[in-house]
Design an enzyme around this catalytic site. Structure first.
Site, PDB file in Angstrom:
ATOM      1  N   GLY A 208      -7.263 -51.210  24.936  1.00 12.03           N
ATOM      2  CA  GLY A 208      -7.486 -52.625  24.691  1.00 12.03           C
ATOM      3  C   GLY A 208      -6.924 -53.541  25.769  1.00 12.03           C
ATOM      4  O   GLY A 208      -6.583 -53.115  26.879  1.00 12.03           O
TER       5      GLY A 208
ATOM      6  N   GLY B  34       0.010 -74.683  29.958  1.00 10.86           N
ATOM      7  CA  GLY B  34       0.595 -74.023  28.801  1.00 10.86           C
ATOM      8  C   GLY B  34       1.872 -73.295  29.177  1.00 10.86           C
ATOM      9  O   GLY B  34       1.926 -72.607  30.199  1.00 10.86           O
ATOM     10  N   SER B  35       2.918 -73.468  28.352  1.00  5.86           N
ATOM     11  CA  SER B  35       4.216 -72.872  28.688  1.00  5.86           C
ATOM     12  C   SER B  35       4.699 -71.882  27.643  1.00  5.86           C
ATOM     13  O   SER B  35       5.888 -71.730  27.421  1.00  5.86           O
ATOM     14  CB  SER B  35       5.271 -73.978  28.858  1.00  5.86           C
ATOM     15  OG  SER B  35       5.632 -74.521  27.595  1.00  5.86           O
ATOM     16  N   GLY B  36       3.751 -71.193  26.987  1.00  8.69           N
ATOM     17  CA  GLY B  36       4.131 -70.068  26.144  1.00  8.69           C
ATOM     18  C   GLY B  36       4.513 -68.895  27.023  1.00  8.69           C
ATOM     19  O   GLY B  36       4.655 -69.030  28.245  1.00  8.69           O
TER      20      GLY B  36
ATOM     21  N   ILE C 255       2.863 -66.262  28.130  1.00  6.28           N
ATOM     22  CA  ILE C 255       1.915 -65.912  29.189  1.00  6.28           C
ATOM     23  C   ILE C 255       1.996 -66.903  30.341  1.00  6.28           C
ATOM     24  O   ILE C 255       2.060 -66.524  31.514  1.00  6.28           O
ATOM     25  CB  ILE C 255       0.477 -65.842  28.633  1.00  6.28           C
ATOM     26  CG1 ILE C 255       0.347 -64.659  27.670  1.00  6.28           C
ATOM     27  CG2 ILE C 255      -0.541 -65.703  29.767  1.00  6.28           C
ATOM     28  CD1 ILE C 255      -0.988 -64.605  26.946  1.00  6.28           C
TER      29      ILE C 255
ATOM     30  N   ALA D 118       1.674 -56.961  20.795  1.00  7.93           N
ATOM     31  CA  ALA D 118       1.216 -55.579  20.697  1.00  7.93           C
ATOM     32  C   ALA D 118       2.002 -54.792  19.665  1.00  7.93           C
ATOM     33  O   ALA D 118       1.427 -54.012  18.881  1.00  7.93           O
ATOM     34  CB  ALA D 118       1.334 -54.908  22.067  1.00  7.93           C
TER      35      ALA D 118
ATOM     36  N   HIS E 177      31.453 -50.144  27.419  1.00  7.14           N
ATOM     37  CA  HIS E 177      31.905 -51.014  28.509  1.00  7.14           C
ATOM     38  C   HIS E 177      31.824 -50.250  29.825  1.00  7.14           C
ATOM     39  O   HIS E 177      32.198 -49.086  29.895  1.00  7.14           O
ATOM     40  CB  HIS E 177      33.358 -51.436  28.272  1.00  7.14           C
ATOM     41  CG  HIS E 177      33.940 -52.218  29.414  1.00  7.14           C
ATOM     42  ND1 HIS E 177      33.671 -53.548  29.615  1.00  7.14           N
ATOM     43  CD2 HIS E 177      34.777 -51.834  30.424  1.00  7.14           C
ATOM     44  CE1 HIS E 177      34.311 -53.960  30.687  1.00  7.14           C
ATOM     45  NE2 HIS E 177      34.992 -52.947  31.203  1.00  7.14           N
TER      46      HIS E 177
END
Length: 464
Positions: A40, A179-181, A183, A318, A443
């Site tokens: 996909g 757009g600032s998502g 992606i 996904a 650590h």
């Protein structure tokens, strides 16, 4: 005569192919229908190839800043064609891997365009040929596609969707990201690190608007420091090809519309579910703004028709699709899976710096009426972060003050997309602050910041 199966899955993305494998493990006879490439969008045109590109830009950034590590790297450059070729080879390798998994698990792969003709029946068009399939249960996993601007459809030349942005023929010189998502920010980060002059336009008041406000504010400063121009609370009123580039009409906060020319533009304003022309309307399958409505197991309102992944709505991730696929298949096979809990699905943005989160933001928790304990620990207080040269960022945890429940966790900084899983597991196990405080963290590791953030929520932070 139709080929008969226990289950037919329409779409082979991370929801579809994972569902097919799990169904086979449970003894079901399974077929999966795919019109393009197994795996996909995520595997071929999304999650995986973009991470290959971002890895390239990360290394390029380090090479340009080699002196800060005591190293020398002169005349650093890149070959764009080879950068893209590497990304495509990574996708190709994983596509071949899914083919192998289908064969290993005895899943029948039917190539072609599938349509649900009636309950329990699909028709798959393969050029001039049509194949008929029958199954008691059908899972729709057809995913989604990029949303176009209503006044400017992507042309692949100067106006791009994510698919065009992954296989650029030329390097943008001046790039507009709409757009600032996740992606939009990822592509802005990649192209900025590769040398483009990048501007992000966001209609909402802040970038990465689904994230915690402190994370958004930190990313605003970090990306601005890197040279990315951020225009929040800003609209786009026009976008059109102009000479060798595009001209944008940008409406600023003060209402003033300014025209500006860019070499390229990437449209990253969301997705459209692939629910048209696959037979759902005739069956009466209920949708909401194109997304298929399901219950917590993936069942639609029509018996025997199930749906998973992006086609069912947010979050469009996904790993959400894969988990939905497993839940649906286990229910189909007669099991008793837990219903999907979207509150435990992590979100990740693979920019520089990275962003990761799970659960409620501080603001959402307050809106829900919780009394809170909030902890925050900076990367600058962590030895491993300083040694890596990655001392910018923080880890934030939000607890219910009354019960100690971990309501949410929010991170920004190096490798936080790997770290977040610790908090996801904690939420899945319904862990309280007490168990997290008593857990030993190795650590020196970045994960120690997770411990310190929890301690800080209760006034016990050691190193800050």
């Amino acid at each position: 005569m139709a080929d008969t199966y226990d289950l037919v899955i329409l779409g082979s993305g991370p929801g579809g192919y994972v569902a097919a494998i799990r169904a086979s493990q449970l003894g079901l006879k399974v077929a999966i229908v795919e019109r393009e490439r197994l795996g996909g969008i995520c595997l071929n045109w999304g999650c995986i190839p973009t991470k290959a590109l971002l890895r390239t830009s990360e290394i390029y950034h380090y090479m340009q800043n080699a002196e800060s590590y005591g190293l020398k790297a002169d005349n650093v450059g890149f070959d764009l064609a080879k950068v893209v070729d590497r990304s495509r080879k990574v996708a190709g390798q994983l596509n071949a891997g899914v083919k192998g998994l289908m064969k290993k698990n005895k899943v029948t792969v039917v190539e072609g365009v599938g349509t649900v003709t009636e309950k329990g029946k699909l028709s798959v068009k393969q050029g001039d040929k049509t194949v008929e399939l029958e199954a008691k249960n059908i899972i729709v996993a057809t995913g989604a596609r990029a949303r176009d601007l209503p006044f400017a459809k992507a042309d692949g030349k100067t106006i791009w969707t994510y698919r065009h942005a992954m296989v650029p023929i030329e390097m943008p010189t001046k790039l507009l990201v709409i757009g600032s998502g996740a992606i939009g920010v990822e592509f802005a980060s990649f192209y900025n690190d590769m040398g483009a002059d990048v501007t992000i336009v966001e209609m909402l008041p802040r970038i990465l608007p689904v994230e915690d406000e402190e994370v958004s504010a930190f990313m605003d400063k970090a990306l601005t420091k890197q040279g990315i121009k951020l225009l929040t609370g800003t609209g786009l009123e026009g976008l059109a090809p102009s000479g060798s580039g595009v001209t944008a009409k940008i409406k600023h906060k003060d209402g003033k519309v300014v025209e500006e020319t860019f070499s390229h533009a990437i449209v990253a304003i969301g997705i459209v579910p692939n629910t048209e022309n696959i037979g759902l309307e005739a069956l009466g399958v209920e949708t909401d703004r194109g997304h298929i409505k399901t219950d917590g197991y993936g069942r639609t309102n029509v018996d025997g028709i199930w749906a998973i992944g992006d086609v069912t709505g947010a979050p469009w991730l996904a790993h959400k699709a894969s988990h939905e696929g497993i839940i649906a298949v286990e229910k189909i096979a007669g099991g008793s899976p837990h219903q999907m809990d979207k509150a435990n699905i992590p979100g990740c943005t693979y920019s520089r710096p990275q962003v990761a989160s799970v659960g409620m933001t501080e603001a959402k928790a307050k809106e829900a009426g919780y009394e809170l304990k909030v902890g925050k620990f900076p990367f600058i207080g962590n030895g491993k972060a300083i040694a890596l040269g990655e001392a910018e960022g923080f880890v934030k945890t939000v607890f219910d003050a009354k019960t100690g429940e971990l309501l949410g966790a929010h991170m920004v900084g190096a490798e936080v997309t790997e770290l977040i899983q610790g908090y996801v597991v904690a939420r899945q196990l319904e862990t309280t602050e007490a168990e997290l405080m008593e857990t030993v963290f190795a650590h020196p590791t970045l994960s120690e910041m997770m411990h310190e953030s929890v301690l800080g929520a209760y006034g016990r932070s050691i190193h800050y």
